[in-house]
Motif scaffolding. Structure first.
Motif, short mmCIF file in Angstrom:
data_model
loop_
_atom_site.label_atom_id
_atom_site.label_comp_id
_atom_site.label_asym_id
_atom_site.label_seq_id
_atom_site.Cartn_x
_atom_site.Cartn_y
_atom_site.Cartn_z
N LEU A 43 0.77 -1.17 0.08
CA LEU A 43 0.15 0.09 -0.04
C LEU A 43 0.86 1.42 -0.14
CD1 LEU A 43 -3.03 1.06 0.02
CD2 LEU A 43 -2.70 1.03 2.63
N GLY A 44 1.75 1.23 0.70
CA GLY A 44 2.68 2.46 0.83
C GLY A 44 3.45 2.54 -0.57
N ASN A 45 3.99 1.34 -1.15
CA ASN A 45 4.70 1.57 -2.67
C ASN A 45 3.47 2.28 -3.57
OD1 ASN A 45 6.94 0.43 -1.77
ND2 ASN A 45 6.32 -1.54 -2.50
N THR A 46 2.34 1.66 -3.54
CA THR A 46 1.05 2.21 -4.27
C THR A 46 1.12 3.61 -4.05
OG1 THR A 46 0.24 0.13 -4.38
CG2 THR A 46 -1.10 1.86 -5.06
N LEU A 47 0.81 4.22 -2.93
CA LEU A 47 0.67 5.61 -2.65
C LEU A 47 1.62 6.39 -3.05
CD1 LEU A 47 -1.37 5.36 0.74
CD2 LEU A 47 -2.27 5.77 -1.61
N PHE A 48 2.96 5.91 -2.69
CA PHE A 48 4.21 6.65 -3.38
C PHE A 48 4.19 6.79 -5.09
CE2 PHE A 48 8.75 6.88 -4.60
CZ PHE A 48 8.98 8.14 -3.95
N TYR A 49 3.99 5.70 -5.49
CA TYR A 49 3.87 5.71 -7.06
C TYR A 49 2.81 6.61 -7.53
CZ TYR A 49 2.44 4.15 -11.73
OH TYR A 49 1.88 4.34 -12.99
N ALA A 50 1.74 6.71 -6.83
CA ALA A 50 0.31 7.69 -7.19
C ALA A 50 0.93 8.91 -7.02
CB ALA A 50 -0.96 7.22 -6.51
N LEU A 104 16.75 -2.87 -11.02
CA LEU A 104 17.34 -3.75 -10.01
C LEU A 104 17.44 -2.76 -8.99
CD1 LEU A 104 20.23 -5.58 -12.09
CD2 LEU A 104 17.75 -6.29 -11.42
N ASP A 105 17.65 -1.24 -8.94
CA ASP A 105 17.68 -0.68 -8.06
C ASP A 105 16.45 -0.18 -7.18
OD1 ASP A 105 18.44 1.25 -5.95
OD2 ASP A 105 19.99 2.51 -7.28
N PRO A 106 16.22 -0.46 -6.05
CA PRO A 106 15.06 -0.47 -5.44
C PRO A 106 14.60 1.37 -5.62
CG PRO A 106 16.43 -1.74 -4.09
CD PRO A 106 17.23 -1.26 -5.11
N ALA A 107 15.76 2.32 -5.48
CA ALA A 107 15.42 3.29 -5.57
C ALA A 107 14.70 4.09 -6.88
CB ALA A 107 16.57 4.23 -5.03
N TRP A 108 15.13 3.06 -7.99
CA TRP A 108 14.56 3.50 -9.31
C TRP A 108 13.59 2.75 -10.13
CZ3 TRP A 108 16.16 8.14 -11.27
CH2 TRP A 108 17.06 8.72 -10.80
N ILE A 109 13.12 1.77 -8.96
CA ILE A 109 12.18 0.82 -9.72
C ILE A 109 10.77 1.70 -9.89
CG2 ILE A 109 10.45 -0.94 -9.04
CD1 ILE A 109 12.91 -2.45 -8.17
N LYS A 110 10.46 2.62 -9.23
CA LYS A 110 8.89 3.31 -9.19
C LYS A 110 9.00 4.27 -10.31
CE LYS A 110 8.39 3.41 -4.78
NZ LYS A 110 8.90 2.06 -4.19
N PRO A 111 10.17 4.96 -10.04
CA PRO A 111 10.63 6.01 -11.41
C PRO A 111 10.58 5.44 -12.92
CG PRO A 111 11.97 6.52 -9.71
CD PRO A 111 11.46 5.40 -9.33
N VAL A 136 9.83 -14.61 -11.96
CA VAL A 136 11.05 -14.64 -11.00
C VAL A 136 10.91 -14.57 -9.65
CG1 VAL A 136 13.65 -13.61 -11.28
CG2 VAL A 136 12.05 -13.77 -13.44
N GLN A 137 11.73 -15.33 -8.98
CA GLN A 137 11.71 -15.40 -7.43
C GLN A 137 12.60 -14.07 -7.12
OE1 GLN A 137 9.61 -16.88 -5.47
NE2 GLN A 137 8.73 -17.88 -7.31
N GLY A 138 12.43 -13.59 -6.06
CA GLY A 138 13.35 -12.62 -5.36
C GLY A 138 13.08 -11.16 -5.92
N ALA A 139 12.00 -10.71 -6.38
CA ALA A 139 11.64 -9.58 -7.18
C ALA A 139 11.66 -8.62 -5.92
CB ALA A 139 10.50 -9.49 -7.75
N SER A 140 12.19 -7.34 -6.16
CA SER A 140 12.50 -6.41 -4.99
C SER A 140 11.08 -6.12 -4.39
CB SER A 140 13.16 -4.90 -5.85
OG SER A 140 13.28 -4.04 -4.87
N ASP A 141 10.97 -5.68 -3.33
CA ASP A 141 9.97 -5.32 -2.41
C ASP A 141 9.68 -3.89 -3.03
OD1 ASP A 141 9.84 -7.48 -0.89
OD2 ASP A 141 10.57 -6.55 0.91
#
Length: 320
Positions: A91-98, A172-179, A261-266
């Motif tokens: 939910l936090g990821n989704t709201l941040f993306y929005a 791969l970098d969690p900081a750049w996945i949502k951008p 694929v297993q192990g996708a970033s949170d």
């Protein structure tokens, strides 16, 4: 005097057949209208409203797909929403993306619409070219962005390297996945652009002429005339894009979860993705239904807040 008294009942009598014919015509039009929308209405009642009611029922149960049986669970599924850390994470990821995606989509779409509004004879050609990305299937778009966003061989990082900038590992970098997902979302922003363009075409030209005579510059005219006059379209797009962003699924699934694929970033675990996993991977339909209804309440709440705030900022023609 006698003639007038005789004419009044005659006029009233002639009005009755006209009124009856008008009522019959309106009734026939209403019946025809309901017949035309009946396929959609039936589909809505069975596949949308009926499914919503059914999901609400099974959200209070432990539902087993294999045996098509359900055991009462009370509020256990809703209590599990609070205790499951991945629910709050997604939910936090989704709201941040929005919060990240909606302003960028609005800004990008409005900028394109302003450019198209200034084009002369070739406006139709540019409108077609700008709208073509919207026609691209989402799967094809995901395949393109998998190549573009490749951290080692991607075209974006190669372009950045050409000007001396080392590009990140986008996927791969969690900081750049949502951008990265926001960039893919901006690819299909032309639908929003068309709505803005239609609103801009309806802004009276004389308002700009008067403002220009008074010495108002382009920026002042934009904020004092353009934005207020298209505020209805702006509000509509914000509502629609917010709802779409909170329900984000396709982009993240195709980029990160399509091949299982297993192990996708949170960082890529959005609410819709986790709901899908619970329903169609874990077959935990009771819990997934509770998640869906929590999302429904969140969307309704955010939409009501936006509608309440719009009363102060949105201008309509009827307000004149």
């Amino acid at each position: 005097m006698a003639t007038t008294e005789l004419a009044a009942p005659a006029a009233a009598a002639s009005e009755k057949p006209k009124k009856r014919r008008r009522n019959d015509f309106n009734r026939r039009e209403a019946i025809a209208g309901y017949l035309f929308i009946s396929p959609w209405l039936l589909g809505f009642l069975v596949f949308t409203f009926g499914a919503m009611i059914y999901s609400l029922v099974i959200s209070f149960s432990y539902y087993q797909l294999a045996t098509n049986s359900a055991r009462p669970a009370g509020f256990a599924n809703y209590e599990a929403l609070i205790s499951d850390p991945k629910v709050m994470l997604s939910l936090g990821n989704t709201l941040f993306y929005a919060i990240l995606a909606v302003p960028l989509e609005i800004t990008f779409a409005l900028s394109l619409a302003l450019l198209l509004n200034r084009v002369g004879r070739s406006a139709g050609v540019f409108r077609t070219l700008y709208y073509l990305p919207k026609m691209t299937p989402v799967v094809a778009t995901a395949a393109i962005f998998l190549l573009l966003l490749n951290g080692n061989q991607g075209a974006i990082n190669k372009g950045l390297a050409a000007i001396g900038i080392q590009g990140p590992q986008w996927l791969l970098d969690p900081a750049w996945i949502k951008p990265s997902i926001v960039m893919m979302t901006l690819w299909g922003v032309s639908g929003t652009m068309i709505i803005f363009l239609a609103a801009l075409k309806n802004v009276p030209r004389d308002l700009y002429e008067v403002a220009q005579l008074d010495g108002a510059g382009p920026i002042r005219r934009f904020f004092s005339i353009t934005l207020p006059m298209i505020s209805g379209a702006l509000f509509f797009n914000i509502i629609v894009l917010t709802i779409a962003a909170i329900q984000v699924f396709d982009q993240a699934y195709l980029l990160f979860y399509r091949d299982q694929v297993q192990g996708a970033s949170d960082a890529s675990l959005f609410y819709g993705i986790y709901l899908f996993q619970q329903a169609f991977r874990q077959f935990n339909f009771g819990f997934a239904s509770a998640m869906a209804w929590l999302l429904f309440v969140i969307i309704i709440t955010i939409s009501l807040i936006q509608v309440k705030l719009s009363n102060r900022f949105v201008y309509y023609e009827s307000d004149r």
